[in-house]
Structures are given as structure tokens and as C-alpha cells.
Scaffold this active site. Sequence first.
Site, mmCIF file in Angstrom:
data_model
loop_
_atom_site.group_PDB
_atom_site.id
_atom_site.type_symbol
_atom_site.label_atom_id
_atom_site.label_comp_id
_atom_site.label_asym_id
_atom_site.label_seq_id
_atom_site.Cartn_x
_atom_site.Cartn_y
_atom_site.Cartn_z
ATOM 1 N N HIS A 145 0.815 -1.214 0.000
ATOM 2 C CA HIS A 145 0.000 0.000 0.000
ATOM 3 C C HIS A 145 0.847 1.262 0.000
ATOM 4 O O HIS A 145 0.315 2.366 -0.089
ATOM 5 C CB HIS A 145 -1.002 0.000 1.158
ATOM 6 C CG HIS A 145 -0.407 -0.020 2.527
ATOM 7 N ND1 HIS A 145 -0.276 -1.163 3.282
ATOM 8 C CD2 HIS A 145 0.080 0.977 3.306
ATOM 9 C CE1 HIS A 145 0.244 -0.881 4.454
ATOM 10 N NE2 HIS A 145 0.479 0.425 4.494
ATOM 11 N N SER A 186 4.503 1.636 8.109
ATOM 12 C CA SER A 186 4.236 0.596 7.112
ATOM 13 C C SER A 186 5.477 0.392 6.250
ATOM 14 O O SER A 186 6.093 1.359 5.795
ATOM 15 C CB SER A 186 3.064 1.002 6.217
ATOM 16 O OG SER A 186 1.857 0.995 6.916
#
Length: 304
Positions: free
Chosen positions: A130, A251
Site C-alpha cells: 500500500h 508501514s
Amino acid sequence: MKADKRSMTSITGRIFLATILLGATFIPGSASAEPGDTPMQSTPVGIDGSGHPLEAPAIPTEAEVDETSNHVPANPQEMTPEGIIGDDNRERIEDTTTFPNSAVVYIQFNGRRHCSGWLISRDTVVTAGHCVYNPSTQKWFHGLQISPGANGQERPFGTAQATQLWTDAQWIAKSDPRQDWGILKLDTPIGDQTGWFGMMWRDWSYDGETTNLRGYPADKPEAELWGMEGRVEESHPNQLCYYTDTYRSQSGSPVYSADESLVLAIHTYSNNKNRKSTPSLCPGEYNAGTRITKSLFNVILQLR
């Protein structure tokens, strides 16, 4: 129970001038069974800096894979120079020029903080899927800037540009969290200055094993490296689950073995009670990372 906070000693090593060597011995482990289904196979899809599709690399078949090579050792350089669960046990890491901290990268998009990642070769970064592709908008993140060992305003190794972006076909098509991984090719071999992580895969459980997770969280001053030592609580075919504290923009951080700097997973998700949970995914009480499976291991090898 959440793992206790422990000191995080920097791992240093000799400078290796040769390329990463394969061939570490495969050591059989316990017969601990994996919950849920078998691991999904990774299928790379990529674009170049202009947005043109890239031809997928040839991934070795099962018959071609050397079963004795489930490790890629780290290449260390000795340089001079919102998923908080309970108490926040992260610690700031101020020495970012010493391996392995030098090989953790700060990723910006349009000049703003975006994600974290880690070097796997002199010109290749691994991060979350992502962080390179948004399935909601069906758009790639063009123009990513990568700064290894960033420390506030300091960029001790400079900044590289991403020239190729890769993620999984299942992440693009279905936002499948089991294949939330991304790879960036850089315009300069910046890893020659920083060193890079190794990685490993195995079929059995990591439950109870101590790991480190380090990255650049959005709840701290910009480009500060923070991390925590924790342990794996649950092992799923394509995910590892842990209570290790994280926050947005971490992330893509490496989840790696505390002793050998071998990455086991890519941090991707914070704990969320509303997060979809199945036998093949981490329950929402945990933070979660995309596990380095045999299939993903081989994809990274081909792309690095």
C-alpha cells in the site's frame, strides 16, 4: 501479553565488499503446524518511472528452487559517524549511520512523509504494497524519494529516487492483505554506503521468537527513527502477528531477527478490531506484517 521492552543494541559487522552470498544451510525445525490455509503464491506486477508496465521476472519453479538456500545473509556496513498497544514501548534510535539502522529507509511522496522500508540490495528497497499502489484510487505512487538512515533534517547517505515500482497482482486486484508487499528499484546504488538486510523464510511457526521492528512513525517528529523489540505471537501462512508498537508511516518497516538482521516480515497493519479476521489473517487485536514466504522470497531475489 505484550512483550516487555528491552534494550536495542545496534548490530555492527565487518564491511563485505562482495555481493550477497546464497547458500546458508537449511536447518529443520519443529513440526509446529500453521493455522489456516497454505501460503498464497506471490505474483509481481510492476511499472517503470514513466508508468509503463514492466515485464514480470522469471520466478523459479518449485523444482528449480534450492531447498538448502532459505536464507539470504545480511550485508552489514559499519559506518562512523498508530498501532500502540497498551503502553508505548518504542524507543528513539539516534544512531542511524550504523547497521542495521542505516539500512532502514525513510520514504517520502510529494515531499511529505509516506512510509518506511528496508534495503535488500545495493539498489533495491522492500516496503508495503500500500506504499507503492493504492487500490482505492487504482493509482501508483510515482516519484517516491528514499533516504536511508534519515535522522530529522539529516540525510547521512543522501536521497535516491524510485525508478521502478513492484507489488502483487492480488494486492492490485483485490487489496488482499496477504500479499501487501512492495519493491522499489533505485536510481543509485545507495546500499553500498549503508549495507542491507538479509531475509529468510521457513514453513513452521515463529511463535515466541524475538524480533525488532524499526521505522519512521507519523506521530513523532518528521524523519525520526523509532523501534521496539517484541515477539511473534501468532504465525499465519502469509502474516505474522505481534504486539510490537507501531504507528502510521511505519508501514514497510522490517520485522527482523534480533541476532542476524534477517527480515521475517514486512510491517503492514496496526491493530484494529474492525479489521477482517480469518484463519489465514491476524486477529484485529494484533499488529501484523506480511510474512516472507518461500514464494515472496524468490520474487525478491529475482527483483533485487
